[in-house]
Design a protein around this motif. Structure first.
Motif, PDB file in Angstrom:
ATOM      1  N   CYS A   5       0.842  -1.199   0.000  1.00 21.57           N
ATOM      2  CA  CYS A   5       0.000   0.000   0.000  1.00 21.57           C
ATOM      3  C   CYS A   5       0.878   1.249   0.000  1.00 21.57           C
ATOM      4  O   CYS A   5       1.873   1.312   0.735  1.00 21.57           O
ATOM      5  CB  CYS A   5      -0.924   0.016   1.216  1.00 21.57           C
ATOM      6  N   CYS A  44      -5.317   2.964   2.053  1.00 18.76           N
ATOM      7  CA  CYS A  44      -4.863   2.164   0.914  1.00 18.76           C
ATOM      8  C   CYS A  44      -5.982   1.993  -0.123  1.00 18.76           C
ATOM      9  O   CYS A  44      -7.118   1.660   0.231  1.00 18.76           O
ATOM     10  CB  CYS A  44      -4.438   0.799   1.442  1.00 18.76           C
ATOM     11  N   GLU A  90      -5.042  -1.759  -4.512  1.00 15.01           N
ATOM     12  CA  GLU A  90      -3.710  -2.081  -3.976  1.00 15.01           C
ATOM     13  C   GLU A  90      -3.815  -3.204  -2.944  1.00 15.01           C
ATOM     14  O   GLU A  90      -2.988  -4.115  -2.907  1.00 15.01           O
ATOM     15  CB  GLU A  90      -3.084  -0.848  -3.318  1.00 15.01           C
TER      16      GLU A  90
END
Length: 452
Positions: A423, A428, A432
């Protein structure tokens, strides 16, 4: 004249030697510092550390510009508990016998415990009920109640009051301590009145979500029943620094021969559990150890848990994919449906062995250098430190946010945001998150992973 001069020198050296010897005896009998007077005593006791050490008191509402929290997934270790019945009986029966010898040593001028520490040991009483085998204690209830309260404060628009069963899922393992922890957490989150309406699900057997390792044949064979899994711990117990710790404790207590490792462990366990049970008080049995002694004993525990539950063997974390799969599946469903039709919160209560394996599966707290019996001082700033990552009530949570540009995930460990591997930020991008963990979840077949 020369003979007289030499005689004077000899007498002076003799006097100095006698005085220094006398000073050492005095120092040995009455040290300058009592444990009773230490303002900030050492408090890191590996997996028996109380959660107050790690809790985040900041319960301010989580506000992310352009984002709304849509779902929360949390897994927590149970709160502070009793030790096992067999160990409690040993503590209750054997420690007073050990103290009688310590008191006699002190009376005869041996050892370096001060008078106040001796008095504290004399006044010490074993407070637990030996029939309550690994039961949750009052401090454990407080830990989980506080945890639930603070998460509700942080996500008030997600974790709404009054409680509605359809909106939340609570599950605990088949044990008194996780059951009690779940109840306390709900009380803190929804209040005493509403928490009585919370439906609590007890895990069945096998428990593939919260205690998967109990039925993982490969782990049982390669780790749990494998003597090599504890070899680093056993080798550490033979090193000069570990043996010097035993001598340090034996000398401090005034014994002329070394105490057994069993006695050291018993006193250490009492010190750590006393401190966990009553964190505002000093444990008289902690006076037995110097800070360096306690750090050595803490490291021995880290070696054990690294190889039995962490990165030491790949099967430890490979089998821990079910919680990860559960997170991704539920987050994906919420994203696809745009609005949450299922639970808004998932709350799971489990054990040390699960928490550590899940942390390793997530790739958290991995050091560049593996801990061994030889390198304690070289890695004193290690990330894999069970006092900090696996204390009582240790917890990991994942919050799914719907943002103006994308769905995002933030992981919280010990109530603080952490940046996950893969991340770019703590907040995040969901893509991802899936890039990092999606394949692990997709290939999560515990039956196949655990096949011998």
């Amino acid at each position: 004249m020369q003979t007289t001069y030499c005689l004077c020198i000899a007498l002076t050296v003799c006097c100095i030697t006698f005085v220094l010897s006398d000073v050492n005896l005095i120092r040995n009998a009455e040290p300058s510092l009592c444990y009773d007077n230490v303002d900030s005593p050492y408090y890191l006791f590996s997996t028996k550390t109380g959660y107050r050490v790690n809790q985040n008191k900041d319960d301010e509402e989580v506000k992310v510009k352009g984002c709304v929290a849509k779902q929360l997934w949390l897994m927590s270790r149970h709160g502070t508990r009793n030790t096992g019945t067999k160990d409690m009986i040993k503590m209750k029966e054997k420690l007073p016998v050990i103290f009688k010898d310590i008191k006699l040593n002190h009376k005869e001028g041996r050892g370096s415990l001060c008078k106040d520490d001796i008095i504290n040991l004399e006044d010490w009483e074993f407070i637990a009920n030996v029939t309550e085998d690994k039961f949750l204690v009052k401090e454990g209830v407080r830990e989980l109640k506080g945890l639930g309260y603070r998460f509700q404060k942080r996500f008030p628009t997600l974790l709404l009051k009054p409680y509605v069963n359809e909106s939340y899922e609570f599950q605990f393992t088949d044990s008194e301590r996780t059951d009690g922890s779940a109840q306390a957490f709900a009380k803190g989150m929804f209040g005493k009145k509403d928490s009585s309406n919370v439906y609590m699900k007890k895990s069945g057997k096998p428990d593939n979500l919260l205690r998967f390792y109990r039925t993982c044949d490969k782990w049982l064979k390669e780790v749990d029943e494998n003597p090599n899994a504890t070899i680093e711990k056993k080798l550490f117990e033979t090193t000069p620094e570990f043996l010097s710790m035993i001598k340090s404790v034996s000398d401090r207590l005034g014994f002329t021969s070394l105490r057994t490792l069993g006695d050291i462990d018993l006193m250490y366990s009492m010190c750590s559990f006393d401190k966990a049970w009553q964190p505002d008080d000093l444990s008289p049995w902690c006076a037995v150890f110097s800070e360096n002694d306690l750090q050595i004993l803490e490291y021995r525990e880290d070696l054990e848990y690294f190889y039995e539950d962490g990165y030491g063997y790949s099967i430890n974390y490979e089998q821990a994919c079910t919680p990860l799969k559960h997170i991704i599946e539920n987050f994906r469903q919420t994203i696809q449906e745009s609005e949450v039709s299922g639970p808004k919160g998932f709350f799971y209560f489990t054990h040390s062995g699960t928490i550590l394996k899940v942390l390793a599966r997530m790739g958290l707290f991995e050091d560049a250098v593996r801990p061994t019996h030889r390198n304690r001082l070289d890695i004193h700033k290690r990330a894999w430190r069970t006092s900090l990552i696996d204390s009582f009530a240790s917890n990991i949570a994942f919050a799914l946010f719907k943002c103006s540009d994308d769905y995002r995930v933030t992981a919280y460990f010990q109530e603080r945001p952490v940046r996950l591997p893969g991340c770019s930020h703590e907040l995040c991008h969901f893509r991802e998150f899936v890039d990092q963990y999606g394949l692990l979840a997709e290939k999560c077949n515990v039956e196949e992973i655990c096949r011998v």
